[in-house]
Design a protein around this motif. Structure first.
Motif, PDB file in Angstrom:
ATOM      1  N   UNK A  54       0.838  -1.213   0.000  1.00 12.35           N
ATOM      2  CA  UNK A  54       0.000   0.000   0.000  1.00 12.35           C
ATOM      3  C   UNK A  54       0.862   1.248   0.000  1.00 12.35           C
ATOM      4  N   UNK A  55       1.942   1.217   0.766  1.00  6.64           N
ATOM      5  CA  UNK A  55       2.867   2.361   0.781  1.00  6.64           C
ATOM      6  C   UNK A  55       3.542   2.494  -0.582  1.00  6.64           C
ATOM      7  N   UNK A  56       4.024   1.373  -1.111  1.00  7.03           N
ATOM      8  CA  UNK A  56       4.754   1.391  -2.381  1.00  7.03           C
ATOM      9  C   UNK A  56       3.891   1.849  -3.547  1.00  7.03           C
ATOM     10  N   UNK A  57       2.586   1.576  -3.491  1.00  7.31           N
ATOM     11  CA  UNK A  57       1.700   1.927  -4.608  1.00  7.31           C
ATOM     12  C   UNK A  57       0.890   3.197  -4.360  1.00  7.31           C
ATOM     13  N   UNK A  58       1.163   3.874  -3.246  1.00  6.75           N
ATOM     14  CA  UNK A  58       0.477   5.120  -2.919  1.00  6.75           C
ATOM     15  C   UNK A  58       0.740   6.180  -3.996  1.00  6.75           C
ATOM     16  N   UNK A  59      -0.258   6.983  -4.314  1.00  6.35           N
ATOM     17  CA  UNK A  59      -0.073   7.977  -5.384  1.00  6.35           C
ATOM     18  C   UNK A  59      -0.240   9.424  -4.913  1.00  6.35           C
ATOM     19  N   UNK A  60      -0.468   9.623  -3.628  1.00  3.80           N
ATOM     20  CA  UNK A  60      -0.566  10.997  -3.115  1.00  3.80           C
ATOM     21  C   UNK A  60       0.663  11.309  -2.273  1.00  3.80           C
ATOM     22  N   UNK A  61       0.926  12.587  -2.110  1.00  2.00           N
ATOM     23  CA  UNK A  61       2.141  13.060  -1.429  1.00  2.00           C
ATOM     24  C   UNK A  61       2.173  12.643   0.036  1.00  2.00           C
ATOM     25  N   UNK A  63       5.111  10.164  -1.712  1.00  2.71           N
ATOM     26  CA  UNK A  63       5.203   8.766  -2.152  1.00  2.71           C
ATOM     27  C   UNK A  63       5.935   8.679  -3.479  1.00  2.71           C
ATOM     28  N   UNK A  64       6.357   7.456  -3.789  1.00  2.74           N
ATOM     29  CA  UNK A  64       6.973   7.204  -5.092  1.00  2.74           C
ATOM     30  C   UNK A  64       5.936   7.404  -6.202  1.00  2.74           C
ATOM     31  N   UNK A  65       4.727   6.943  -5.948  1.00  6.03           N
ATOM     32  CA  UNK A  65       3.667   7.096  -6.941  1.00  6.03           C
ATOM     33  C   UNK A  65       3.316   8.547  -7.218  1.00  6.03           C
ATOM     34  N   UNK A  66       3.444   9.384  -6.197  1.00  2.32           N
ATOM     35  CA  UNK A  66       3.203  10.825  -6.379  1.00  2.32           C
ATOM     36  C   UNK A  66       4.183  11.397  -7.405  1.00  2.32           C
ATOM     37  N   UNK A  67       5.423  10.952  -7.333  1.00  2.52           N
ATOM     38  CA  UNK A  67       6.388  11.367  -8.356  1.00  2.52           C
ATOM     39  C   UNK A  67       5.900  10.943  -9.746  1.00  2.52           C
ATOM     40  N   UNK A  68       5.498   9.677  -9.862  1.00  2.00           N
ATOM     41  CA  UNK A  68       5.131   9.125 -11.164  1.00  2.00           C
ATOM     42  C   UNK A  68       3.942   9.862 -11.773  1.00  2.00           C
ATOM     43  N   UNK A  69       2.894  10.080 -10.973  1.00  2.62           N
ATOM     44  CA  UNK A  69       1.711  10.757 -11.524  1.00  2.62           C
ATOM     45  C   UNK A  69       2.002  12.219 -11.861  1.00  2.62           C
ATOM     46  N   UNK A  70       3.121  12.730 -11.370  1.00  2.90           N
ATOM     47  CA  UNK A  70       3.535  14.095 -11.701  1.00  2.90           C
ATOM     48  C   UNK A  70       4.661  14.118 -12.729  1.00  2.90           C
ATOM     49  N   UNK A  71       4.832  12.995 -13.440  1.00  2.00           N
ATOM     50  CA  UNK A  71       5.732  12.985 -14.593  1.00  2.00           C
ATOM     51  C   UNK A  71       7.138  12.476 -14.356  1.00  2.00           C
ATOM     52  N   UNK A  72       7.460  12.034 -13.146  1.00  2.00           N
ATOM     53  CA  UNK A  72       8.826  11.567 -12.874  1.00  2.00           C
ATOM     54  C   UNK A  72       9.100  10.233 -13.565  1.00  2.00           C
ATOM     55  N   UNK A  73      10.287  10.107 -14.111  1.00  2.00           N
ATOM     56  CA  UNK A  73      10.733   8.832 -14.679  1.00  2.00           C
ATOM     57  C   UNK A  73      12.040   8.379 -14.020  1.00  2.00           C
ATOM     58  N   UNK A  74      12.471   9.130 -13.000  1.00  2.00           N
ATOM     59  CA  UNK A  74      13.677   8.812 -12.234  1.00  2.00           C
ATOM     60  C   UNK A  74      13.363   9.008 -10.752  1.00  2.00           C
ATOM     61  N   UNK A  75      14.328   8.659  -9.896  1.00  2.00           N
ATOM     62  CA  UNK A  75      14.183   8.906  -8.459  1.00  2.00           C
ATOM     63  C   UNK A  75      14.664  10.315  -8.145  1.00  2.00           C
ATOM     64  N   UNK A  80       9.027  16.428  -2.478  1.00  2.00           N
ATOM     65  CA  UNK A  80       8.284  17.547  -3.063  1.00  2.00           C
ATOM     66  C   UNK A  80       8.783  17.836  -4.471  1.00  2.00           C
ATOM     67  N   UNK A  81       7.867  17.810  -5.410  1.00  2.00           N
ATOM     68  CA  UNK A  81       8.219  18.013  -6.824  1.00  2.00           C
ATOM     69  C   UNK A  81       8.815  19.393  -7.055  1.00  2.00           C
ATOM     70  N   UNK A  82       8.232  20.435  -6.437  1.00  2.00           N
ATOM     71  CA  UNK A  82       8.715  21.799  -6.674  1.00  2.00           C
ATOM     72  C   UNK A  82      10.151  21.983  -6.197  1.00  2.00           C
ATOM     73  N   UNK A  83      10.476  21.418  -5.041  1.00  2.00           N
ATOM     74  CA  UNK A  83      11.845  21.526  -4.539  1.00  2.00           C
ATOM     75  C   UNK A  83      12.783  20.703  -5.411  1.00  2.00           C
TER      76      UNK A  83
END
Length: 201
Positions: A54-61, A63-75, A80-83
């Motif tokens: 559940x933690x690994x597949x979380x999509x809200x901030x 989380x790793x999924x939060x990065x993905x849904x905001x366009x991340x393709x790397x770690x 925080x995406x803005x930082x």
């Protein structure tokens, strides 16, 4: 828990407290970089694989999924995406151990310390809630190790490939049974491809 420091008689209590903390955080990661490396493994190895997933597949901030849904393709270096985009690395390994957890926590592929280099393989896959199929391939010094599983109703179909001249111990969850053999929690596998059906009890 992850580094084996907790005394054996306190492990279940420590794991339960960790799980309670995860519940309080609504299955969001709330650690520093060392905790991020340990969290998913500590939960999985102590009976809370569903929570880890559940933690690994979380999509809200955050989380790793939060990065993905905001366009991340790397770690990223920061949750925080803005930082991360303005003042941090966009290709950083700090939170990258989730990849290793997928091989271990979901695929169940572990080395045997007594027979290094995957000469003997420990297989402990977790058939977590919310995931219907999974496949992991590791190229060991002896060849490909493949751990693949798929759920179909109360049956989990596993396909396991063990390299030539290697062997494996395949462990399955307490709530599953193999060939109607009650009380059996593991089987030995030799080299080759094996198709195994596990049934929920």
């Amino acid at each position: 828990l992850y580094w084996g420091i907790v005394p054996e008689n306190l492990k279940s209590k420590a794991a339960k407290n960790l799980y309670i903390n995860v519940l309080e955080k609504d299955f969001h990661i709330d650690t520093g970089i060392l905790g991020a490396k340990a969290l998913l493994h500590a939960l999985t190895e102590n009976g809370y694989a569903d929570a880890a997933y559940k933690i690994a597949s979380q999509e809200t901030f955050p989380s790793w999924g939060y990065w993905i849904v905001n366009g991340a393709t790397t770690f990223y270096e920061n949750w925080r995406i803005d930082i991360a985009k303005n003042d941090a690395s966009l290709n950083h390994i700090m939170f990258g151990d989730i990849g290793a957890w997928m091989f271990k926590g979901l695929g169940g592929i572990y080395p045997d310390e007594k027979q290094p280099g995957f000469k003997h393989i420990i297989l402990k896959p977790n058939f977590v809630e919310g995931l219907e199929h999974f496949e992991a391939t590791h190229i060991s010094p002896y060849g490909k190790i493949i751990s693949k599983w798929e759920k179909k109703k109360d049956i989990v179909h596993c396909t396991i490939t063990i390299p030539v001249n290697c062997s494996a111990s395949f462990y399955f969850p307490q709530n599953m049974i193999y060939k109607d053999q009650k009380g059996v929690s593991s089987i030995k596998l030799e080299s080759g491809t094996h198709r195994i059906e596990l049934k929920k009890i």
